[in-house]
Design an enzyme around this catalytic site. Sequence first.
Site, PDB file in Angstrom:
ATOM      1  N   GLN A 104       0.815  -1.216   0.000  1.00 23.60           N
ATOM      2  CA  GLN A 104       0.000   0.000   0.000  1.00 23.60           C
ATOM      3  C   GLN A 104       0.846   1.261   0.000  1.00 23.60           C
ATOM      4  OE1 GLN A 104      -2.267  -0.606   3.577  1.00 23.60           O
ATOM      5  NE2 GLN A 104      -3.401  -2.346   2.746  1.00 23.60           N
ATOM      6  N   HIS A 117      -0.767  -0.188   5.850  1.00 22.99           N
ATOM      7  CA  HIS A 117      -1.328   0.758   6.819  1.00 22.99           C
ATOM      8  C   HIS A 117      -0.436   1.975   7.064  1.00 22.99           C
ATOM      9  CE1 HIS A 117      -3.968  -2.671   8.691  1.00 22.99           C
ATOM     10  NE2 HIS A 117      -4.054  -2.615   7.379  1.00 22.99           N
ATOM     11  N   GLU A 174     -14.828   3.448  10.530  1.00 23.56           N
ATOM     12  CA  GLU A 174     -15.462   4.436  11.394  1.00 23.56           C
ATOM     13  C   GLU A 174     -15.073   5.857  11.040  1.00 23.56           C
ATOM     14  OE1 GLU A 174     -13.934   2.668  15.035  1.00 23.56           O
ATOM     15  OE2 GLU A 174     -12.694   4.445  15.388  1.00 23.56           O
ATOM     16  N   TYR A 198      -8.933   6.578  20.573  1.00 24.20           N
ATOM     17  CA  TYR A 198     -10.035   6.125  19.725  1.00 24.20           C
ATOM     18  C   TYR A 198     -10.109   4.603  19.598  1.00 24.20           C
ATOM     19  CZ  TYR A 198     -11.138  10.896  19.316  1.00 24.20           C
ATOM     20  OH  TYR A 198     -11.530  12.176  19.664  1.00 24.20           O
TER      21      TYR A 198
END
Length: 367
Positions: free
Chosen positions: A79, A144, A237, A247
Site C-alpha cells: 500500500q 497501513h 469508522e 479512539y
Amino acid sequence: MLRPFLIAGWLLFGNGLLHAAPVVTELQDSLEHPWSLAFLPSDSGILITERPGRLRLWQPSAGLSSPITGVPDVYAQGQGGLLDVVLAADFVISRRVYLSFAEAGDADKAGTAVGYGRLSADNKQLEDFRVIFRQQPKLSTGNHFGSKLAFDRQGYLFITLGENNQRATAQETDKLQGKIVRLTAEGKVPADNPQVGQQGKRPEIWSYGHRNPQGLALNPWSGVIWEHEHGPRGGDEINIPLPGKNYGWPIATYGINYSGLAIPEAKGQVVPGTEQPLHYWKVSPGVSGMAFYDSQRFPEWQHSLFIGALAQRDLIRFTLDGDKIVAEERLLGDRNERIRDVRVGPDGYLYLLTDDSNGKLLRVGHD
C-alpha cells in the site's frame, strides 16, 4: 438510511423523494493507481499523485503532464508509495506543495514521511524538497500508512498515521503508529499539543488508537478536523479527533479479524477510557477520501459529507445536521470502481480518483 434506486436517470429514495442521478464525466484515464489530488489556483490545473512515485499535472487544455521532477524517492510496495498532496494556504506566494509518502528504512521496513517543495513557475519541477516529518519507528512491510494531510484554520498541519499492521502500537504513545499528529507548517511541535512535556510520550501526537486513517478534512462549518479509518473485517469508522483522546484500536472495535475470529487485543465495542466513533459500519465499505460539500453549485448537496469506498466500489454521501449524520446514500455503485479520493473543486463539482492500474479522474455533478 436512505437507499436509492435508479429509474430513468433519477434516484428514487425510500422517502419517496426523487433526485437527479449523478452525471459523471471521465476527464482522464491511464493513471497508475492515483492516490490524491489538489487544485492549483486560477483554474491552472490539478496535481495528481500516482502511488508508484509520480506527481502529475492535469489541465483541461493540455491533458496529463509528464512526471514533475524533484519528487522524493518512495517505498512503492504493498500500500506504500507517493500518497497525499495538499497546497500551502499561501501557495500563491510560496508555491509550496506538501506530499506524504512511504519512506524506506532499515531491514526493508518503511514508515510515513511528509515534506514540501516549491512548485516551479512552469509547473514542471518541485524545487528544494525537504522532509519535515518521519514516522518513528519504521515498522511497515507494506501496510497501513495512513498518510492523509489537512490544515486547520490556525495553519496547523494534521497527519494521519496507520499502525503499519502492528496493532498494539496504536496504544503505545511512545511510538507514532496508529496516531494523528499535529505540527506547524514547518514541522515543529506546537507548545499546546496534549503530550508535550510528558515523559516517554511523543509530543507530536494529537490523538491515538487509530488503525489506518485514510480520510481527513476540515469541517467548514465547525472549523474542526474530521477523520475516517479502515476497520479490519467490519468496523470502518468516522471520528472527530480531539486532543489526547484514545479512539480505541485495537482494544475497542466494531470489527473482527479477517479470519472471522475476534481481534486478540479487543475488550469489546465500548471500552472505558476510549472514545466511541461518530459513525461506524458493521460491513466495511473500505473508506478512502473525505470531502465536505459547501459549494452553491448544487444546493441539494449542501451540508453533505462525501466519502469514497474501495471495497464496496461506490461514492457515499452523508447528509449532516451539525455533527450528526441524518441520512446516507450511495451514488455510483453501478460503475463498479474503487474510489480512492474525493475532493470538491473550486467550480463546485466533485472530483474523484479511481484506484486501478488504469485509474481515472472523474468529475461528478448532476443536471
